[in-house]
Design a protein around this motif. Structure first.
Motif, short mmCIF file in Angstrom:
data_model
loop_
_atom_site.label_atom_id
_atom_site.label_comp_id
_atom_site.label_asym_id
_atom_site.label_seq_id
_atom_site.Cartn_x
_atom_site.Cartn_y
_atom_site.Cartn_z
N GLU A 1 0.84 -1.20 0.00
CA GLU A 1 0.00 0.00 0.00
C GLU A 1 0.88 1.26 0.00
O GLU A 1 0.61 2.21 -0.73
CB GLU A 1 -0.89 -0.03 1.23
CG GLU A 1 -2.03 0.95 1.19
CD GLU A 1 -2.86 0.89 2.47
OE1 GLU A 1 -2.99 -0.20 3.04
OE2 GLU A 1 -3.36 1.96 2.87
N ARG B 1 -7.61 2.86 -13.01
CA ARG B 1 -6.87 3.79 -12.13
C ARG B 1 -5.65 4.36 -12.84
O ARG B 1 -5.31 5.53 -12.67
CB ARG B 1 -6.45 3.06 -10.85
CG ARG B 1 -5.79 3.96 -9.84
CD ARG B 1 -5.43 3.22 -8.57
NE ARG B 1 -4.42 2.19 -8.83
CZ ARG B 1 -3.96 1.36 -7.90
NH1 ARG B 1 -4.43 1.42 -6.67
NH2 ARG B 1 -3.05 0.46 -8.20
N ASN C 1 -10.84 3.96 -5.53
CA ASN C 1 -9.51 3.57 -6.01
C ASN C 1 -9.15 4.32 -7.28
O ASN C 1 -8.04 4.80 -7.43
CB ASN C 1 -9.47 2.06 -6.26
CG ASN C 1 -8.89 1.29 -5.09
OD1 ASN C 1 -7.69 1.32 -4.86
ND2 ASN C 1 -9.76 0.63 -4.34
N ARG D 1 -15.91 -3.29 -3.24
CA ARG D 1 -14.55 -3.20 -2.71
C ARG D 1 -13.70 -4.27 -3.39
O ARG D 1 -14.23 -5.28 -3.87
CB ARG D 1 -14.55 -3.41 -1.20
CG ARG D 1 -15.22 -2.26 -0.50
CD ARG D 1 -15.08 -2.29 1.00
NE ARG D 1 -15.95 -1.25 1.57
CZ ARG D 1 -15.62 0.03 1.69
NH1 ARG D 1 -14.43 0.44 1.27
NH2 ARG D 1 -16.45 0.89 2.20
N CYS E 1 -10.28 -6.96 -10.66
CA CYS E 1 -9.31 -6.14 -9.92
C CYS E 1 -8.31 -5.52 -10.90
O CYS E 1 -7.97 -4.34 -10.80
CB CYS E 1 -8.55 -6.97 -8.89
SG CYS E 1 -9.49 -7.29 -7.40
N LEU F 1 -4.48 -2.65 -5.37
CA LEU F 1 -5.62 -1.74 -5.09
C LEU F 1 -5.63 -1.43 -3.59
O LEU F 1 -5.18 -2.24 -2.78
CB LEU F 1 -6.93 -2.39 -5.51
CG LEU F 1 -7.04 -2.73 -7.00
CD1 LEU F 1 -8.38 -3.41 -7.28
CD2 LEU F 1 -6.88 -1.51 -7.88
N LEU F 2 -6.14 -0.25 -3.27
CA LEU F 2 -6.22 0.11 -1.84
C LEU F 2 -7.43 -0.63 -1.24
O LEU F 2 -8.56 -0.43 -1.68
CB LEU F 2 -6.37 1.63 -1.69
CG LEU F 2 -5.21 2.42 -2.32
CD1 LEU F 2 -5.51 3.91 -2.33
CD2 LEU F 2 -3.90 2.15 -1.61
N TYR G 1 -10.81 0.95 0.07
CA TYR G 1 -11.52 1.84 -0.85
C TYR G 1 -12.42 1.06 -1.80
O TYR G 1 -12.15 -0.08 -2.12
CB TYR G 1 -10.49 2.62 -1.70
CG TYR G 1 -9.85 3.78 -0.98
CD1 TYR G 1 -9.64 3.74 0.38
CD2 TYR G 1 -9.46 4.91 -1.69
CE1 TYR G 1 -9.05 4.81 1.03
CE2 TYR G 1 -8.87 5.98 -1.04
CZ TYR G 1 -8.67 5.92 0.32
OH TYR G 1 -8.09 6.96 0.96
#
Lengths: 390, 235
Positions: free
Chosen positions: A279, B157, B106, B141, B150, B97-98, B101
């Protein structure tokens, strides 16, 4: 704003771990506020009681008088300066004349302080109206502790011996006109209060006083003709000293509680930095500088304390309010320590004290969060992106 | 063709024990706008290292790497972050990915860093999600999505800010064949429509089928640089 939003989102996404940290911190915060409230309440109550019963709004003391040295009493009396007579006349000041004396309850000898006070004074709470003569007997009033020590009760008679102005012993039977209840031991144990007019007659010390107690309305705030003005700061110094000593104790308690709570935050932060390597790398890849990511993690740690304050406000406010209403019952032993205290301590919550607690918790959380987070700025982002700890 | 990426005599070494490991050795390369190029080679050949240097996530030990006129290695952390934020999109093997979020958030994140207005942001996000066919998943999510989905979010993104360059490190490694083709077709389509330069680090045959140019790396050196005239899957 983005950092704040991201930080809150991240810690709210942290689930149980977040709420555990927030709960521990909020508990610490409420304890801090409650404890500070008790200390402040204790201090205020003690100050209030002592002012009501003993010090008034300040005192003008005879030059020889030292309240910590009983041997000064022999010489510490005189006629109050002329410039103060107006205040004595309008009763915005009342004279107290103190002598060493002895009583013989049930034939036993007991040293006491005989304190003369105007029966018509209304500055102190002492029930001095009971000192007015109803007959030929000299009435005195005593506190409950003195009554217990001497085994005396209202209506009892006891032999009093004193020295007059020339140092000649004299004795007379006195009657206990009233036994008053006070938490201010310094006007109770080992003391008898007598009408100052009687004391003048008994000693020949006409119009003399050891000190003068002033009311709120009396404007005197400085020394006059060698008689020294003692303000409340001086007169209540013992209470302030005790408060300071309690503050040290409370600081230690807070430090321990805070250490436990902040250790949880530190642990979470350390774990976060190890577990969220990818992250961290992603934030940098998306366009944040490592320093900004470090700031984000610091803010996350700090946000625990902000959430804790909010949580504490939710569950702590009604609890602290209830506590302020019911108060905390004080054991009698506290009053015997010499401080003016009522039966219960009612916590006093001050905005400044609450704000200090908030600032302490938030700032310490920020520091404790920054310590592990600063590692981010030095990390190899390529490793971080792959989730490798570096 | 005016190169947007120009690499000259690039050397990258890493300290290993008492010595150094040379990941890239005298690499020279020029890449232009709208290329769909793959850095291909076995593990340890230096493809990811080269990709990281182009993405200004790493710096050269020697030589020069110039990206969109910026000399990587001479940029400050702030300049480097700004370059990544505005002009370079990243797609990773494990999506990155976060997790807390939603899909929408994201994709929104790089735009928030650009301080774009809410309206413009929303329009750009919905357009990016439309490109990858995920407009119906905007509130999901990452944990609720399949691997293919994903990776499509990751593409959205990377593309939402309309970057000049997209760097994809083994984008299909975690995907099955169907999903791999799916995302590669999407990227190829975006490459052609938006003239975005895509650079892949891969050794996946499926990816190679779509590449217009393949740069073969071996032990940190460019072994071959081939242009594929007619990629096999250009639909």
């Amino acid at each position: 704003m983005l950092l704040l939003r991201t930080a809150f989102k991240n810690i709210l996404g942290g689930g149980k771990r977040t709420w555990l940290n927030v709960t521990v911190l909020s508990f610490t915060f409420v304890i801090m506020v409650a404890y500070n409230g008790i200390l402040d309440g204790f201090l205020e109550e003690a100050r209030r009681e002592t002012q009501r019963w003993e010090t008034g709004a300040g005192q003008i003391q005879h030059p020889e008088y030292d309240r910590y040295d009983m041997f000064t009493l022999q010489d510490a009396h005189g006629v109050a300066p002329l410039s103060l007579q107006t205040y004595l006349a309008d009763k915005s000041m009342t004279p107290i004349l103190i002598l060493q004396a002895a009583i013989y309850p049930q034939g036993r000898f007991q040293n006491i302080l005989l304190k003369g006070i105007d029966a018509g004074q209304n500055i102190l709470e002492l029930p001095t109206a009971k000192l007015r003569h109803t007959g030929t007997e000299i009435p005195v009033i005593i506190g409950q502790r003195m009554a217990g020590l001497a085994d005396l009760k209202e209506g009892d008679r006891v032999m009093l011996r004193w020295r007059d102005k020339q140092g000649v012993f004299d004795a007379q039977e006195i009657v206990i006109a009233a036994v008053f209840k006070t938490k201010t031991t310094t006007v109770d144990a080992g003391q008898m209060w007598i009408n100052i007019t009687d004391l003048y007659a008994m000693t020949g010390m006409q119009d003399e006083a050891t000190y003068l107690v002033k009311s709120e309305n009396c404007p005197v705030v400085s020394d006059i003709d060698n008689w020294s003005y003692k303000d409340l700061k001086y007169l209540l110094a013992d209470i302030d000293l005790m408060a300071k000593s309690n503050q040290t104790e409370s600081f230690i308690i807070f430090a321990i509680l805070l250490a436990i709570a902040l250790l949880a935050v530190f642990d979470t932060q350390m774990l976060s930095i190890f577990r969220r390597q990818k992250e961290i790398g992603t934030y940098v890849a998306l366009g944040m500088t490592p320093k900004r990511v470090s700031g984000l993690f610091t803010l996350e740690g700090t946000s625990y304390s902000i959430l804790a304050v909010l949580m504490a406000a939710v569950w702590g406010t009604p609890l602290l309010y209830l506590f302020a209403q019911t108060g905390m019952k004080m054991p009698e032993v506290y009053a015997d320590m010499g401080m003016g205290m009522s039966d219960a301590i009612y916590p006093a919550y001050h905005v400044s004290s609450i704000m200090t607690s908030i600032i302490v918790i938030v700032v310490l959380s920020a520091i404790i969060s920054y310590l592990p987070a600063r590692r981010i700025a030095k990390q190899n982002i390529v490793f971080a992106l792959k989730g490798k700890i570096n | 063709m005016q190169p947007i990426i120009s690499i000259n005599g690039l050397v990258k070494t890493f300290p290993v024990g008492n010595g150094f490991f040379c990941a890239l050795n005298d690499v020279n390369l020029k890449l232009g706008t709208g290329e769909f190029v793959g850095l291909v080679g076995p593990s340890g050949s230096g493809k990811t290292t080269l990709l990281n240097i182009i993405g200004s996530l790493d710096t050269p030990t020697e030589g020069k790497a110039e990206v969109l006129g910026h000399s990587i290695g001479e940029l400050t952390a702030k300049e480097s972050a700004a370059l990544r934020n505005k002009d370079i999109g990243f797609i990773f093997q494990s999506y990155n990915l976060l997790p807390v979020y939603t899909v929408y958030e994201n994709v929104e994140f790089p735009l928030l860093l650009q301080k774009m207005s809410a309206d413009t942001r929303r329009k750009a996000i919905m357009e990016a999600l439309d490109w990858v066919g995920l407009t119906n998943k905007e509130q999901s999510r990452p944990s609720q999505l399949s691997g293919g989905e994903c990776q499509r979010v990751a593409i959205a993104r990377a593309m939402v800010k309309r970057p000049a360059i997209v760097l994809a490190d083994e984008p299909s490694a975690n995907l099955d064949a169907k999903n791999s083709h799916n995302i590669l077709q999407t990227m190829r389509k975006l490459n052609e429509e938006l003239q975005t330069t895509f650079i892949f680090a891969t050794h996946d045959e499926k990816v190679m089928q779509y590449l217009k140019r393949i740069v073969y790396l071996q032990d940190g050196e460019v072994e071959r640089d081939e242009t594929v005239n007619q990629p096999n899957r250009n639909e």
